[in-house]
Design a protein around this motif. Structure first.
Motif, PDB file in Angstrom:
ATOM      1  N   PRO A 163      32.539  44.245 -28.836  1.00  0.00           N
ATOM      2  CA  PRO A 163      32.124  44.683 -27.501  1.00  0.00           C
ATOM      3  C   PRO A 163      31.651  43.527 -26.606  1.00  0.00           C
ATOM      4  CG  PRO A 163      31.101  46.025 -29.205  1.00  0.00           C
ATOM      5  CD  PRO A 163      31.747  44.867 -29.889  1.00  0.00           C
ATOM      6  N   ILE A 164      31.957  43.650 -25.334  1.00  0.00           N
ATOM      7  CA  ILE A 164      31.508  42.720 -24.299  1.00  0.00           C
ATOM      8  C   ILE A 164      30.531  43.478 -23.415  1.00  0.00           C
ATOM      9  CG2 ILE A 164      32.226  41.400 -22.259  1.00  0.00           C
ATOM     10  CD1 ILE A 164      35.007  41.142 -23.674  1.00  0.00           C
ATOM     11  N   THR A 165      29.357  42.904 -23.185  1.00  0.00           N
ATOM     12  CA  THR A 165      28.369  43.529 -22.309  1.00  0.00           C
ATOM     13  C   THR A 165      28.366  42.788 -20.973  1.00  0.00           C
ATOM     14  OG1 THR A 165      27.005  44.170 -24.189  1.00  0.00           O
ATOM     15  CG2 THR A 165      25.923  44.115 -22.027  1.00  0.00           C
ATOM     16  N   TRP A 166      28.555  43.550 -19.893  1.00  0.00           N
ATOM     17  CA  TRP A 166      28.597  43.003 -18.539  1.00  0.00           C
ATOM     18  C   TRP A 166      27.425  43.603 -17.761  1.00  0.00           C
ATOM     19  CZ3 TRP A 166      33.093  44.457 -14.712  1.00  0.00           C
ATOM     20  CH2 TRP A 166      32.973  43.719 -13.525  1.00  0.00           C
ATOM     21  N   GLN A 167      26.392  42.791 -17.541  1.00  0.00           N
ATOM     22  CA  GLN A 167      25.237  43.220 -16.744  1.00  0.00           C
ATOM     23  C   GLN A 167      25.624  43.096 -15.274  1.00  0.00           C
ATOM     24  OE1 GLN A 167      22.581  44.644 -17.848  1.00  0.00           O
ATOM     25  NE2 GLN A 167      22.789  44.168 -20.011  1.00  0.00           N
ATOM     26  N   LEU A 168      25.675  44.195 -14.583  1.00  0.00           N
ATOM     27  CA  LEU A 168      26.098  44.195 -13.184  1.00  0.00           C
ATOM     28  C   LEU A 168      24.911  43.953 -12.258  1.00  0.00           C
ATOM     29  CD1 LEU A 168      28.308  47.231 -13.855  1.00  0.00           C
ATOM     30  CD2 LEU A 168      29.197  45.023 -13.121  1.00  0.00           C
ATOM     31  N   THR A 169      25.177  43.328 -11.136  1.00  0.00           N
ATOM     32  CA  THR A 169      24.140  43.087 -10.136  1.00  0.00           C
ATOM     33  C   THR A 169      23.671  44.421  -9.567  1.00  0.00           C
ATOM     34  OG1 THR A 169      25.135  40.962  -9.567  1.00  0.00           O
ATOM     35  CG2 THR A 169      23.641  41.934  -7.944  1.00  0.00           C
ATOM     36  N   ALA A 170      22.365  44.600  -9.493  1.00  0.00           N
ATOM     37  CA  ALA A 170      21.788  45.843  -8.967  1.00  0.00           C
ATOM     38  C   ALA A 170      21.983  45.930  -7.454  1.00  0.00           C
ATOM     39  CB  ALA A 170      20.304  45.921  -9.308  1.00  0.00           C
ATOM     40  N   SER A 171      21.905  47.142  -6.947  1.00  0.00           N
ATOM     41  CA  SER A 171      22.014  47.358  -5.506  1.00  0.00           C
ATOM     42  C   SER A 171      20.812  46.748  -4.794  1.00  0.00           C
ATOM     43  CB  SER A 171      22.056  48.857  -5.211  1.00  0.00           C
ATOM     44  OG  SER A 171      20.773  49.427  -5.416  1.00  0.00           O
ATOM     45  N   PRO A 172      20.964  46.502  -3.493  1.00  0.00           N
ATOM     46  CA  PRO A 172      19.784  46.148  -2.701  1.00  0.00           C
ATOM     47  C   PRO A 172      18.801  47.319  -2.728  1.00  0.00           C
ATOM     48  CG  PRO A 172      21.807  45.646  -1.497  1.00  0.00           C
ATOM     49  CD  PRO A 172      22.198  46.449  -2.710  1.00  0.00           C
ATOM     50  N   LEU A 173      17.563  47.029  -2.409  1.00  0.00           N
ATOM     51  CA  LEU A 173      16.514  48.060  -2.450  1.00  0.00           C
ATOM     52  C   LEU A 173      16.630  49.036  -1.293  1.00  0.00           C
ATOM     53  CD1 LEU A 173      13.487  45.801  -3.401  1.00  0.00           C
ATOM     54  CD2 LEU A 173      14.750  47.356  -4.898  1.00  0.00           C
ATOM     55  N   LEU A 174      16.288  50.273  -1.580  1.00  0.00           N
ATOM     56  CA  LEU A 174      16.212  51.340  -0.594  1.00  0.00           C
ATOM     57  C   LEU A 174      14.754  51.783  -0.578  1.00  0.00           C
ATOM     58  CD1 LEU A 174      17.843  53.539   1.134  1.00  0.00           C
ATOM     59  CD2 LEU A 174      17.702  54.930  -0.926  1.00  0.00           C
ATOM     60  N   GLY A 175      14.142  51.860   0.579  1.00  0.00           N
ATOM     61  CA  GLY A 175      12.746  52.294   0.637  1.00  0.00           C
ATOM     62  C   GLY A 175      11.955  51.477   1.636  1.00  0.00           C
ATOM     63  N   GLN A 176      10.817  50.994   1.198  1.00  0.00           N
ATOM     64  CA  GLN A 176       9.903  50.243   2.065  1.00  0.00           C
ATOM     65  C   GLN A 176      10.047  48.749   1.826  1.00  0.00           C
ATOM     66  OE1 GLN A 176       7.667  51.841   4.235  1.00  0.00           O
ATOM     67  NE2 GLN A 176       8.725  53.699   3.638  1.00  0.00           N
ATOM     68  N   ASP A 177       9.983  47.926   2.909  1.00  0.00           N
ATOM     69  CA  ASP A 177       9.931  46.488   2.687  1.00  0.00           C
ATOM     70  C   ASP A 177       8.464  46.100   2.483  1.00  0.00           C
ATOM     71  OD1 ASP A 177       8.676  46.259   5.178  1.00  0.00           O
ATOM     72  OD2 ASP A 177      10.426  45.418   6.188  1.00  0.00           O
ATOM     73  N   LEU A 178       8.195  44.834   2.283  1.00  0.00           N
ATOM     74  CA  LEU A 178       6.825  44.414   1.955  1.00  0.00           C
ATOM     75  C   LEU A 178       5.831  44.645   3.085  1.00  0.00           C
ATOM     76  CD1 LEU A 178       7.570  41.234  -0.151  1.00  0.00           C
ATOM     77  CD2 LEU A 178       6.940  43.509  -0.945  1.00  0.00           C
ATOM     78  N   SER A 179       6.314  44.807   4.326  1.00  0.00           N
ATOM     79  CA  SER A 179       5.411  45.079   5.447  1.00  0.00           C
ATOM     80  C   SER A 179       5.131  46.577   5.586  1.00  0.00           C
ATOM     81  CB  SER A 179       6.006  44.542   6.745  1.00  0.00           C
ATOM     82  OG  SER A 179       7.135  45.315   7.107  1.00  0.00           O
ATOM     83  N   GLY A 180       5.794  47.397   4.752  1.00  0.00           N
ATOM     84  CA  GLY A 180       5.595  48.839   4.831  1.00  0.00           C
ATOM     85  C   GLY A 180       6.601  49.544   5.711  1.00  0.00           C
ATOM     86  N   ARG A 181       7.541  48.784   6.332  1.00  0.00           N
ATOM     87  CA  ARG A 181       8.561  49.407   7.175  1.00  0.00           C
ATOM     88  C   ARG A 181       9.651  50.008   6.304  1.00  0.00           C
ATOM     89  NH1 ARG A 181       9.183  44.173  10.492  1.00  0.00           N
ATOM     90  NH2 ARG A 181      10.768  44.022   8.910  1.00  0.00           N
ATOM     91  N   SER A 182      10.215  51.099   6.739  1.00  0.00           N
ATOM     92  CA  SER A 182      11.299  51.742   6.021  1.00  0.00           C
ATOM     93  C   SER A 182      12.579  50.923   6.182  1.00  0.00           C
ATOM     94  CB  SER A 182      11.504  53.157   6.565  1.00  0.00           C
ATOM     95  OG  SER A 182      12.522  53.791   5.868  1.00  0.00           O
ATOM     96  N   VAL A 183      13.323  50.734   5.092  1.00  0.00           N
ATOM     97  CA  VAL A 183      14.606  50.038   5.149  1.00  0.00           C
ATOM     98  C   VAL A 183      15.670  50.978   4.656  1.00  0.00           C
ATOM     99  CG1 VAL A 183      13.684  47.701   4.951  1.00  0.00           C
ATOM    100  CG2 VAL A 183      14.182  48.968   2.885  1.00  0.00           C
ATOM    101  N   LYS A 184      16.794  50.968   5.330  1.00  0.00           N
ATOM    102  CA  LYS A 184      17.969  51.815   5.051  1.00  0.00           C
ATOM    103  C   LYS A 184      17.542  53.187   4.680  1.00  0.00           C
ATOM    104  CE  LYS A 184      21.587  48.689   4.772  1.00  0.00           C
ATOM    105  NZ  LYS A 184      22.925  48.561   4.592  1.00  0.00           N
TER     106      LYS A 184
END
Length: 184
Positions: A163-184
């Motif tokens: 077996p070959i294991t391929w760790q895929l890149t995760a999606s960008p974050l959905l939710g709040q950015d560090l300033s508390g603003r909503s993103v996407k």
């Protein structure tokens, strides 16, 4: 040399096509974030089986009723050079595990839900295709950030490598950015 040039051109064309299709589907739903081209690879195959072009975007999607889920879509294409064997078994197994992760602002991700999809039969019977694997949905806490991540584990039939294991890149974050603003 010409074979390598053909292969590079075919891979480039396939990735552009996958990106174009993916861009259209992404714009249709504003409440998702997805990887783009980083989850792609060419996999050499043994014998007369053509090389496999694999592309697996990972996403996190906001759903109605304050829910969220993770998604990974496996897209494949076996290059037809006119001399390749499209009838032989390609993979002993091919499984895609997708995860929905949440995190407090600035924290580390915690798996909330996951699902493993066995795509072995589909990828062995079609020279081109795409399949989507979705996590169960979870209630979306708007104070958290959410992402979709995935791992592909496949075993090429007849290569004796296991077996070959391929760790895929995760999606960008959905939710709040560090300033508390909503993103996407």
């Amino acid at each position: 040399m010409n074979h390598n040039l053909f292969r590079a051109s075919a891979v480039g064309a396939a990735l552009v096509a996958f990106s174009a299709v993916f861009s259209v589907s992404q714009s249709a739903s504003a409440a998702q974030t997805c990887t783009t081209i980083e989850n792609s690879r060419i996999q050499s195959m043994p014998g007369g089986i053509p090389e496999a072009q694999l592309y697996v975007p990972t996403c996190v999607e906001a759903l109605p009723d304050h829910k969220v889920r993770g998604r990974a879509s496996l897209n494949w294409n076996f290059i037809n050079d006119g001399q390749s064997d499209f009838t032989s078994k390609r993979f002993a197994s091919f499984k895609l595990t997708v995860r929905l992760e949440s995190r407090a602002l600035g924290g580390t991700g915690v798996v909330v839900t996951s699902k493993t999809c066995d795509v072995t039969n589909s990828i062995n019977t079609a020279p081109t295709g795409d399949l989507t694997c979705l996590t169960p949905s979870a209630v979306r806490d708007p104070k958290k950030q959410w992402s979709g991540s995935a791992t592909a584990v496949y075993d090429i039939d007849g290569d004796s490598k296991g077996p070959i294991t391929w760790q895929l890149t995760a999606s960008p974050l959905l939710g709040q950015d560090l300033s508390g603003r909503s993103v996407k």
